[in-house]
Motif scaffolding. Structure first.
Motif, mmCIF file in Angstrom:
data_model
loop_
_atom_site.group_PDB
_atom_site.id
_atom_site.type_symbol
_atom_site.label_atom_id
_atom_site.label_comp_id
_atom_site.label_asym_id
_atom_site.label_seq_id
_atom_site.Cartn_x
_atom_site.Cartn_y
_atom_site.Cartn_z
ATOM 1 N N SER A 16 81.919 65.200 11.307
ATOM 2 C CA SER A 16 82.527 66.441 11.354
ATOM 3 C C SER A 16 83.701 66.914 10.270
ATOM 4 O O SER A 16 84.234 65.729 9.838
ATOM 5 C CB SER A 16 83.285 66.714 12.771
ATOM 6 O OG SER A 16 84.193 67.422 12.662
ATOM 7 N N THR A 17 83.449 67.819 9.352
ATOM 8 C CA THR A 17 84.223 67.926 8.468
ATOM 9 C C THR A 17 85.684 68.171 8.726
ATOM 10 O O THR A 17 86.795 67.691 8.279
ATOM 11 C CB THR A 17 83.929 69.182 7.436
ATOM 12 O OG1 THR A 17 83.849 70.469 8.564
ATOM 13 C CG2 THR A 17 82.743 69.078 6.684
ATOM 14 N N ASN A 18 85.980 68.546 9.936
ATOM 15 C CA ASN A 18 87.352 68.448 10.489
ATOM 16 C C ASN A 18 87.773 67.348 10.894
ATOM 17 O O ASN A 18 89.081 66.937 10.365
ATOM 18 C CB ASN A 18 87.411 69.407 12.128
ATOM 19 C CG ASN A 18 87.607 70.976 11.743
ATOM 20 O OD1 ASN A 18 87.339 71.574 10.596
ATOM 21 N ND2 ASN A 18 88.567 71.540 12.546
ATOM 22 N N GLN A 40 76.029 68.255 9.732
ATOM 23 C CA GLN A 40 77.109 67.536 10.621
ATOM 24 C C GLN A 40 76.574 66.700 11.698
ATOM 25 O O GLN A 40 75.676 67.625 12.184
ATOM 26 C CB GLN A 40 78.417 68.421 10.917
ATOM 27 C CG GLN A 40 79.166 68.861 9.966
ATOM 28 C CD GLN A 40 80.446 69.678 10.430
ATOM 29 O OE1 GLN A 40 81.292 69.421 10.436
ATOM 30 N NE2 GLN A 40 79.744 71.029 11.067
ATOM 31 N N GLY A 43 79.471 67.643 14.794
ATOM 32 C CA GLY A 43 80.146 68.974 14.597
ATOM 33 C C GLY A 43 80.763 69.379 16.052
ATOM 34 O O GLY A 43 80.254 69.107 16.960
ATOM 35 N N ARG A 44 81.915 69.814 15.829
ATOM 36 C CA ARG A 44 82.742 70.230 16.746
ATOM 37 C C ARG A 44 83.344 71.758 17.022
ATOM 38 O O ARG A 44 83.416 72.134 15.997
ATOM 39 C CB ARG A 44 84.119 69.414 17.031
ATOM 40 C CG ARG A 44 83.837 67.947 17.140
ATOM 41 C CD ARG A 44 85.101 67.088 17.347
ATOM 42 N NE ARG A 44 86.026 67.077 16.052
ATOM 43 C CZ ARG A 44 87.271 67.673 15.998
ATOM 44 N NH1 ARG A 44 87.523 68.258 16.934
ATOM 45 N NH2 ARG A 44 87.734 67.501 14.920
ATOM 46 N N PHE A 61 82.212 73.877 6.675
ATOM 47 C CA PHE A 61 83.409 73.492 5.539
ATOM 48 C C PHE A 61 84.778 73.508 6.518
ATOM 49 O O PHE A 61 84.866 74.352 7.267
ATOM 50 C CB PHE A 61 83.410 74.198 4.255
ATOM 51 C CG PHE A 61 83.860 75.659 4.221
ATOM 52 C CD1 PHE A 61 82.836 76.561 4.743
ATOM 53 C CD2 PHE A 61 85.125 76.134 4.292
ATOM 54 C CE1 PHE A 61 83.096 78.090 4.949
ATOM 55 C CE2 PHE A 61 85.222 77.517 4.123
ATOM 56 C CZ PHE A 61 84.401 78.312 4.729
ATOM 57 N N ASP A 104 86.006 84.331 16.738
ATOM 58 C CA ASP A 104 84.576 84.408 16.358
ATOM 59 C C ASP A 104 84.300 85.413 15.631
ATOM 60 O O ASP A 104 85.124 86.564 15.431
ATOM 61 C CB ASP A 104 83.758 84.628 17.813
ATOM 62 C CG ASP A 104 83.777 83.142 18.488
ATOM 63 O OD1 ASP A 104 84.038 82.237 17.913
ATOM 64 O OD2 ASP A 104 83.189 83.080 19.569
ATOM 65 N N LEU A 116 87.130 76.701 14.249
ATOM 66 C CA LEU A 116 87.912 75.349 15.022
ATOM 67 C C LEU A 116 89.036 75.163 14.163
ATOM 68 O O LEU A 116 88.971 74.733 13.146
ATOM 69 C CB LEU A 116 87.207 74.320 15.214
ATOM 70 C CG LEU A 116 88.055 73.324 16.218
ATOM 71 C CD1 LEU A 116 88.130 73.590 17.333
ATOM 72 C CD2 LEU A 116 86.920 71.976 15.915
ATOM 73 N N ILE A 133 85.300 75.957 9.819
ATOM 74 C CA ILE A 133 84.556 77.419 9.633
ATOM 75 C C ILE A 133 82.989 76.804 9.469
ATOM 76 O O ILE A 133 82.543 76.186 8.551
ATOM 77 C CB ILE A 133 85.022 78.115 8.401
ATOM 78 C CG1 ILE A 133 86.110 78.413 8.589
ATOM 79 C CG2 ILE A 133 83.877 79.496 8.293
ATOM 80 C CD1 ILE A 133 86.956 79.365 7.235
HETATM 81 C C1 BTN Z 1 83.433 77.306 17.734
HETATM 82 O O1 BTN Z 1 82.640 78.355 17.529
HETATM 83 O O2 BTN Z 1 83.546 76.733 18.876
HETATM 84 C C2 BTN Z 1 84.012 76.661 16.375
HETATM 85 C C3 BTN Z 1 82.772 75.873 15.601
HETATM 86 C C4 BTN Z 1 83.477 75.268 14.419
HETATM 87 C C5 BTN Z 1 82.389 74.777 13.626
HETATM 88 C C6 BTN Z 1 82.795 74.354 12.323
HETATM 89 S S1 BTN Z 1 81.705 73.595 11.082
HETATM 90 C C7 BTN Z 1 83.009 73.099 10.114
HETATM 91 C C8 BTN Z 1 83.889 72.635 10.830
HETATM 92 N N1 BTN Z 1 83.683 71.076 11.461
HETATM 93 C C9 BTN Z 1 83.638 70.984 12.704
HETATM 94 O O3 BTN Z 1 83.342 70.018 13.052
HETATM 95 N N2 BTN Z 1 83.564 72.000 13.161
HETATM 96 C C10 BTN Z 1 84.046 73.136 12.267
#
Ligand code: BTN
Length: 249
Positions: A16-18, A40, A43-44, A61, A104, A116, A133
């Protein structure tokens, strides 16, 4: 202070980039740095949800921000990120996305981008933010798992053509820099007014957590801090500080 997007690190794959930004001081310590992944594996999303990554089809990103803002203004950055994405979609693709609090981005009521925002304390009471994003660029909603298809869309589906995701990325970063500078220069009311113009509340309903259990009401306004005001059917107004609420309509 270096501009947002001064460095873009491009990865083929990340968990996950975050997470990567939060766990690596070299990334987290560099205001304006961007970490981008083509795919990812973990991804979160917000509220503990996952984020489904389709390799190469999304712009995924994370932007590292060390906001030099009064503490009360830092939460506004979560809204600003969505606004920057919506503006970039207008600039590059001529679309008119709507915003759903907190961040959103929707096209025809379907989610096209999720955001996020997470933070870690910095020196001297400051915050270091990672703004993640995820934008659904190429492909179609039908490419996603069945349980998500009804609720999301892609830019390619909305425009009927493949999307120049590099142009979109650069424009999001430029818009984010401009909005951040406006905030830093005391332009919070103007920035929130821009956000508000893209967030139609009429006919919408939310369920939110209250001390005596979940309650429902109509979103009706933003506070000057960017929090959501919800009016329940008895006329009482409740301020929602966190994004832990469910949109019913
Ligand atoms: C949501 O809608 O719940 C938020 C989603 C966020 C996704 C982005 S993709 C880049 C970054 N890395 C992650 O793991 N999540 C955010």
């Amino acid at each position: 202070m270096k501009p947002i997007g001064h460095t873009v690190i491009r990865l083929e794959e990340a968990t996950s980039t975050n997470t990567l930004a939060l766990e690596n001081e070299a990334y987290l310590g560099d205001h304006g740095l961007v970490l981008l992944a083509r795919h990812q594996t973990a991804g979160r999303g917000r509220m503990g949800h996952g984020w489904v990554s389709l390799p190469g089809a999304q712009l995924q990103f994370t932007v590292v921000l060390h906001p030099v803002l009064p503490a009360g203004e830092v939460p506004v950055l979560a809204l600003v990120a969505g606004l920057a994405v919506a503006q970039a979609m207008e600039d590059v693709l001529g679309l008119a996305p709507a915003l759903k609090w907190p961040n959103d981005v929707l096209l025809d009521g379907r989610k096209v981008c999720g955001i996020l925002v997470e933070s870690r304390p910095g020196a001297g009471g400051t915050q270091r933010l990672v703004v993640g994003i995820g934008i659904n660029c190429q492909g179609r909603a039908a490419d996603f798992p069945p349980e998500l298809r009804e609720r999301l869309t892609t830019l390619a589906e909305a425009t009927g053509a493949p999307v120049d995701s590099e142009a979109l990325l650069q424009t999001v970063l430029a818009r984010l820099e401009t909005l951040y500078q406006r905030l830093a220069a005391g332009g919070r009311a103007e920035v929130l007014a821009q956000w508000r113009r893209r967030a139609p509340f009429a006919g919408r309903r939310v369920r939110f957590p209250a001390a005596d259990g979940p309650r429902e009401g109509q979103p009706c306004d933003l506070t000057s801090e960017g929090f959501l005001v919800v009016q329940t059917d008895d006329g009482a107004r409740h301020v929602q500080v966190s994004g832990e609420l469910e949109w019913l309509a």
